[in-house]
Write a protein that holds these residues in place. Structure first.
Motif, PDB file in Angstrom:
ATOM      1  N   LEU A  69      33.754  49.218  39.905  1.00  0.00           N
ATOM      2  CA  LEU A  69      34.775  48.173  39.889  1.00  0.00           C
ATOM      3  C   LEU A  69      34.715  47.447  38.549  1.00  0.00           C
ATOM      4  N   PRO A  70      35.857  47.287  37.882  1.00  0.00           N
ATOM      5  CA  PRO A  70      35.862  46.586  36.588  1.00  0.00           C
ATOM      6  C   PRO A  70      35.514  45.108  36.742  1.00  0.00           C
ATOM      7  N   THR A  71      35.094  44.501  35.658  1.00  0.00           N
ATOM      8  CA  THR A  71      34.654  43.105  35.664  1.00  0.00           C
ATOM      9  C   THR A  71      35.701  42.160  36.233  1.00  0.00           C
ATOM     10  N   TRP A 101      37.458  38.584  40.631  1.00  0.00           N
ATOM     11  CA  TRP A 101      38.466  38.279  41.628  1.00  0.00           C
ATOM     12  C   TRP A 101      37.859  38.353  43.034  1.00  0.00           C
ATOM     13  N   LEU A 102      37.076  39.409  43.312  1.00  0.00           N
ATOM     14  CA  LEU A 102      36.461  39.564  44.621  1.00  0.00           C
ATOM     15  C   LEU A 102      35.474  38.427  44.911  1.00  0.00           C
ATOM     16  N   ALA A 103      34.750  37.984  43.881  1.00  0.00           N
ATOM     17  CA  ALA A 103      33.794  36.882  44.052  1.00  0.00           C
ATOM     18  C   ALA A 103      34.501  35.587  44.436  1.00  0.00           C
ATOM     19  N   GLU A 113      41.582  44.169  55.511  1.00  0.00           N
ATOM     20  CA  GLU A 113      42.384  43.844  54.315  1.00  0.00           C
ATOM     21  C   GLU A 113      41.519  43.831  53.059  1.00  0.00           C
ATOM     22  N   TYR A 114      40.366  43.207  53.167  1.00  0.00           N
ATOM     23  CA  TYR A 114      39.446  43.146  52.023  1.00  0.00           C
ATOM     24  C   TYR A 114      38.979  44.548  51.649  1.00  0.00           C
ATOM     25  N   SER A 143      41.242  50.561  47.275  1.00  0.00           N
ATOM     26  CA  SER A 143      42.320  50.912  46.340  1.00  0.00           C
ATOM     27  C   SER A 143      41.810  50.900  44.907  1.00  0.00           C
ATOM     28  N   TYR A 144      40.917  49.965  44.590  1.00  0.00           N
ATOM     29  CA  TYR A 144      40.324  49.954  43.245  1.00  0.00           C
ATOM     30  C   TYR A 144      39.387  51.141  43.044  1.00  0.00           C
ATOM     31  N   LEU A 145      38.619  51.479  44.067  1.00  0.00           N
ATOM     32  CA  LEU A 145      37.733  52.641  43.942  1.00  0.00           C
ATOM     33  C   LEU A 145      38.550  53.912  43.727  1.00  0.00           C
ATOM     34  N   ASN A 146      39.622  54.061  44.481  1.00  0.00           N
ATOM     35  CA  ASN A 146      40.453  55.261  44.353  1.00  0.00           C
ATOM     36  C   ASN A 146      41.200  55.324  43.035  1.00  0.00           C
TER      37      ASN A 146
END
Length: 190
Positions: free
Chosen positions: A35-37, A42-44, A54-55, A61-64
């Motif tokens: 996952l990019p910085t 954003w996740l933090a 949802e989370y 989606s980011y991993l894919n």
């Protein structure tokens, strides 16, 4: 606590986990840089519970999208991961379904008595990181520290989870059909 003790619900300061013998679990673990910085930040700051669908969908989606080094694209490393998953199949756990994606891994597994999930996952990650770093002639963290797990509630949930795992390469746009992805149990299912 002994290393072979199952713990029920617990947390290592990140995601909550549930561990008990006989449970079928869906497990996802990813490369350290998957996952990019900006996404990590954003996740933090995200207020959504990390265990919600949802989370998890946002993270998936980011991993894919294929961020990071994607070391698991390397066929030699993907084979090491796949072979490691198979190594104690039938002894410490029952491997039900799996897929090795370019920057993450999905596994559906039933844990056996005396072999807690966190120890099994640690052994997978520790061994594969050591071999992969040697192959890549690199040092440093290979896998992200934590993992996501979700217990499988019933046969319908299991069927949906297997389909999700097998279709992950299709969803990511890597192949047109699940059985075409080399590092997946889909090629063994009808």
């Amino acid at each position: 606590m002994a290393n072979n003790q199952h713990m029920g619900w617990y947390s290592r300061g990140y995601l909550p986990h549930f561990n008990a013998p006989g449970l079928v679990q869906g497990i996802t673990f990813r490369l350290a840089d998957a996952l990019p910085t900006h996404v990590k930040k954003w996740l933090a700051n995200e207020t959504t519970d990390e265990s919600t669908p949802e989370y998890r969908a946002k993270v998936e989606s980011y991993l894919n999208a294929g961020y990071g080094s994607c070391y698991l694209k390397n066929p030699q490393i993907a084979s090491v991961v796949e072979n490691t998953l198979h190594h104690f199949d039938g002894q410490r756990y029952q491997l039900i379904a799996w897929v090795v994606m370019p920057n993450h891994v999905h596994v559906i597994v039933e844990m056996f008595e005396g072999h807690p999930m966190q120890r099994v996952i640690h052994s997978w990650k520790s061994y594969t990181a050591s071999i992969a770093n040697r192959i890549l002639n690199r040092r440093g963290r290979f896998w992200f520290r934590d993992y996501f797990d979700r217990y499988i509630r019933d046969e319908h949930h299991l069927s949906s989870a297997i389909r999700y795992v097998h279709y992950n390469p299709v969803t990511a746009g890597l192949v047109e059909s699940p059985e075409l992805w080399r590092y997946s149990s889909a090629r063994f299912y009808e």
